[in-house]
Each structure stands twice: as structure tokens, then as C-alpha cells.
Design a protein around this motif. Structure first.
Motif, short mmCIF file in Angstrom:
data_model
loop_
_atom_site.label_atom_id
_atom_site.label_comp_id
_atom_site.label_asym_id
_atom_site.label_seq_id
_atom_site.Cartn_x
_atom_site.Cartn_y
_atom_site.Cartn_z
N VAL A 124 0.85 -1.19 0.00
CA VAL A 124 0.00 0.00 0.00
C VAL A 124 0.89 1.24 0.00
CG1 VAL A 124 -1.78 1.27 1.26
CG2 VAL A 124 -1.73 -1.23 1.36
N CYS A 125 0.72 2.07 -1.01
CA CYS A 125 1.36 3.39 -1.02
C CYS A 125 0.24 4.41 -0.91
CB CYS A 125 2.23 3.59 -2.26
SG CYS A 125 1.32 3.70 -3.81
N ASN A 126 0.49 5.63 -1.24
CA ASN A 126 -0.54 6.66 -1.08
C ASN A 126 -1.64 6.56 -2.13
OD1 ASN A 126 -1.51 8.91 0.47
ND2 ASN A 126 -1.03 10.18 -1.31
N GLU A 127 -1.26 6.39 -3.41
CA GLU A 127 -2.26 6.40 -4.48
C GLU A 127 -2.19 5.21 -5.42
OE1 GLU A 127 -1.89 10.22 -6.37
OE2 GLU A 127 -2.96 11.22 -4.75
N GLY A 128 -1.32 4.24 -5.16
CA GLY A 128 -1.29 3.03 -5.97
C GLY A 128 -0.31 3.03 -7.13
N TYR A 129 0.71 3.85 -7.08
CA TYR A 129 1.73 3.85 -8.14
C TYR A 129 3.01 3.20 -7.67
CZ TYR A 129 -1.50 7.01 -10.42
OH TYR A 129 -2.64 7.55 -10.99
N ALA A 130 3.63 3.75 -6.64
CA ALA A 130 4.88 3.19 -6.12
C ALA A 130 4.67 1.75 -5.63
CB ALA A 130 5.43 4.05 -4.99
N SER A 131 3.47 1.46 -5.17
CA SER A 131 3.20 0.11 -4.67
C SER A 131 3.27 -0.94 -5.77
CB SER A 131 1.82 0.07 -3.99
OG SER A 131 0.81 0.47 -4.88
N SER A 132 2.93 -0.58 -6.98
CA SER A 132 3.05 -1.55 -8.09
C SER A 132 4.51 -1.90 -8.33
CB SER A 132 2.44 -0.98 -9.37
OG SER A 132 1.06 -0.81 -9.25
N LEU A 133 5.36 -0.89 -8.35
CA LEU A 133 6.79 -1.13 -8.52
C LEU A 133 7.34 -1.98 -7.37
CD1 LEU A 133 7.89 2.44 -9.65
CD2 LEU A 133 7.54 0.44 -11.12
N ALA A 134 6.90 -1.67 -6.16
CA ALA A 134 7.35 -2.42 -4.99
C ALA A 134 6.89 -3.88 -5.04
CB ALA A 134 6.85 -1.74 -3.72
N ALA A 135 5.65 -4.11 -5.45
CA ALA A 135 5.13 -5.48 -5.52
C ALA A 135 5.92 -6.30 -6.54
CB ALA A 135 3.65 -5.47 -5.89
N VAL A 136 6.26 -5.71 -7.66
CA VAL A 136 7.07 -6.41 -8.67
C VAL A 136 8.44 -6.75 -8.10
CG1 VAL A 136 8.22 -6.14 -10.90
CG2 VAL A 136 5.82 -5.51 -10.65
N SER A 137 9.01 -5.84 -7.35
CA SER A 137 10.31 -6.09 -6.72
C SER A 137 10.22 -7.27 -5.74
CB SER A 137 10.80 -4.83 -6.00
OG SER A 137 12.05 -5.05 -5.42
N LEU A 138 9.15 -7.32 -4.96
CA LEU A 138 8.96 -8.44 -4.03
C LEU A 138 8.78 -9.76 -4.77
CD1 LEU A 138 6.68 -6.85 -1.29
CD2 LEU A 138 9.15 -7.32 -1.18
N ARG A 139 8.09 -9.71 -5.89
CA ARG A 139 7.93 -10.92 -6.70
C ARG A 139 9.29 -11.43 -7.20
NH1 ARG A 139 2.90 -12.15 -9.90
NH2 ARG A 139 1.29 -11.74 -8.38
N GLN A 140 10.18 -10.50 -7.51
CA GLN A 140 11.51 -10.89 -7.95
C GLN A 140 12.29 -11.58 -6.84
OE1 GLN A 140 12.81 -7.08 -9.46
NE2 GLN A 140 12.24 -7.63 -11.56
N LEU A 141 11.91 -11.33 -5.59
CA LEU A 141 12.52 -12.02 -4.45
C LEU A 141 11.86 -13.37 -4.18
CD1 LEU A 141 12.96 -9.12 -1.86
CD2 LEU A 141 14.74 -10.29 -3.17
N GLY A 142 10.86 -13.72 -4.97
CA GLY A 142 10.19 -15.00 -4.80
C GLY A 142 8.87 -14.94 -4.05
N LEU A 143 8.43 -13.77 -3.67
CA LEU A 143 7.13 -13.62 -3.01
C LEU A 143 6.06 -13.58 -4.10
CD1 LEU A 143 8.42 -11.06 -0.45
CD2 LEU A 143 7.33 -13.22 0.18
N ARG A 144 5.70 -14.76 -4.58
CA ARG A 144 4.88 -14.89 -5.79
C ARG A 144 3.46 -14.36 -5.65
NH1 ARG A 144 6.78 -19.55 -4.31
NH2 ARG A 144 5.53 -21.06 -3.19
N HIS A 145 3.00 -14.16 -4.41
CA HIS A 145 1.65 -13.64 -4.19
C HIS A 145 1.65 -12.14 -3.87
CE1 HIS A 145 0.11 -17.68 -4.34
NE2 HIS A 145 0.90 -18.04 -3.36
N ALA A 146 2.78 -11.49 -4.05
CA ALA A 146 2.84 -10.05 -3.78
C ALA A 146 2.04 -9.29 -4.84
CB ALA A 146 4.29 -9.57 -3.76
N THR A 147 1.30 -8.31 -4.39
CA THR A 147 0.53 -7.45 -5.28
C THR A 147 0.37 -6.10 -4.59
OG1 THR A 147 -1.42 -7.30 -6.70
CG2 THR A 147 -1.76 -8.18 -4.47
N ASP A 148 -0.51 -5.28 -5.13
CA ASP A 148 -0.71 -3.98 -4.51
C ASP A 148 -2.17 -3.58 -4.54
OD1 ASP A 148 -0.63 -3.32 -7.32
OD2 ASP A 148 -0.12 -1.26 -6.80
N LEU A 149 -2.44 -2.48 -3.86
CA LEU A 149 -3.79 -1.96 -3.70
C LEU A 149 -4.05 -0.88 -4.75
CD1 LEU A 149 -6.44 -1.51 -2.12
CD2 LEU A 149 -5.13 -0.08 -0.55
N VAL A 150 -5.04 -1.11 -5.60
CA VAL A 150 -5.42 -0.12 -6.61
C VAL A 150 -5.88 1.15 -5.89
CG1 VAL A 150 -7.04 0.42 -8.46
CG2 VAL A 150 -6.13 -1.90 -8.26
#
Length: 138
Positions: free
Chosen positions: A94-120
Motif C-alpha cells: 500500500v502506497c498513497n495512491e497506488g503507483y509506487a506500490s506496483s513497482l514495490a510489488a514487482v520487486s517483491l515478486r523478484q525475491l520469490g514472493l509470488r503472491h505479492a501485489t498492490d492496492l489499486v
């Protein structure tokens, strides 16, 4: 073919990058994120302190500054948070408006957290949906 002709090497703007990266994310609505948290998923608030102080917090969300996110959520990391229990954890960033969180979720997926996503829509959408918010401690 010169480098200029190779479109794979051409720079992209942030809007296009987000669009591409979000193709692999099943982004959640505020209500879906709330249900995920209620069923054992982890909400991770990456907003900076001034926004948390101004707007409040989502009860139960783990607060992790964006620059520490990967170190705190990597289940194999030496600096991981106790909540980083494994790669199967359902993480909703969760970020403020749903932009930085998408980038962060992708980064977590690259670490193997396959269920990482973000809040629209981020925290602002959560609050607009009338979901629980508490004042930040000062």
C-alpha cells in the motif's frame, strides 16, 4: 541493426513501465485487500512518515519504509521482519495512491514472493471505501 533501431533497448517512461509491469499483477480493490488481510495476508504500508501522520494508518498493516522493503520482506534475509514468514505469504503493498506500490510489488515478486501485489488507488482508495483507519501515533 543499430541500437537506435532496437526497440527493446529504447527507454520507456514511467507510465509505460507501470502498464507493462502491472500485466503480471492481480491488483486488489480496497475490499479485496481487506479480505486478504482478514484471511491472513499481510498489508504493507510503504508511505513515508508525513503521509502516515497526516492521513492515519490501516490497523494491522506492517509499516515499512520503501527503501527498506526488500530487506524486511525477504523471508531469507537477515533483516527480515517477523511477519515475513515465507514465499507463499500473500502481501499487499500500500502506497498513497497506488503507483509506487506496483513497482514495490514487482520487486517483491523478484525475491520469490509470488503472491505479492498492490492496492489499486493506495491508501486514499482504502480510506474512500470507508475501511478502517486509525490515527498515527505522534
Amino acid at each position: 541493426m543499430s541500437d537506435r533501431e532496437n526497440t527493446d533497448d529504447q527507454p520507456v517512461g514511467i507510465d509505460e513501465l507501470l502498464e507493462r509491469l502491472r500485466l503480471d499483477l492481480h491488483r486488489l480493490s480496497p475490499e479485496e485487500a481487506h479480505k486478504t488481510a482478514a484471511s491472513g495476508g499481510l498489508l504493507v504500508d510503504i508511505r513515508y512518515a508525513a503521509l502516515r501522520e497526516r492521513d492515519g494508518l490501516i490497523p494491522g498493516a506492517l509499516v515499512v519504509e520503501r527503501n527498506e522493503l526488500e530487506w524486511r520482506l525477504d523471508p531469507q534475509g537477515s533483516h527480515r521482519a517477523p511477519e515475513a514468514t515465507g514465499h507463499d505469504l500473500h502481501v499487499v503493498v500500500v502506497c498513497n495512491e497506488g503507483y509506487a506500490s506496483s513497482l514495490a510489488a514487482v520487486s517483491l515478486r523478484q525475491l520469490g514472493l509470488r503472491h505479492a501485489t498492490d492496492l489499486v488507488g493506495g491508501f486514499q482508495a482504502w480510506r474512500a471505501a470507508g475501511l478502517p483507519v486509525v490515527a498515527a501515533e505522534r
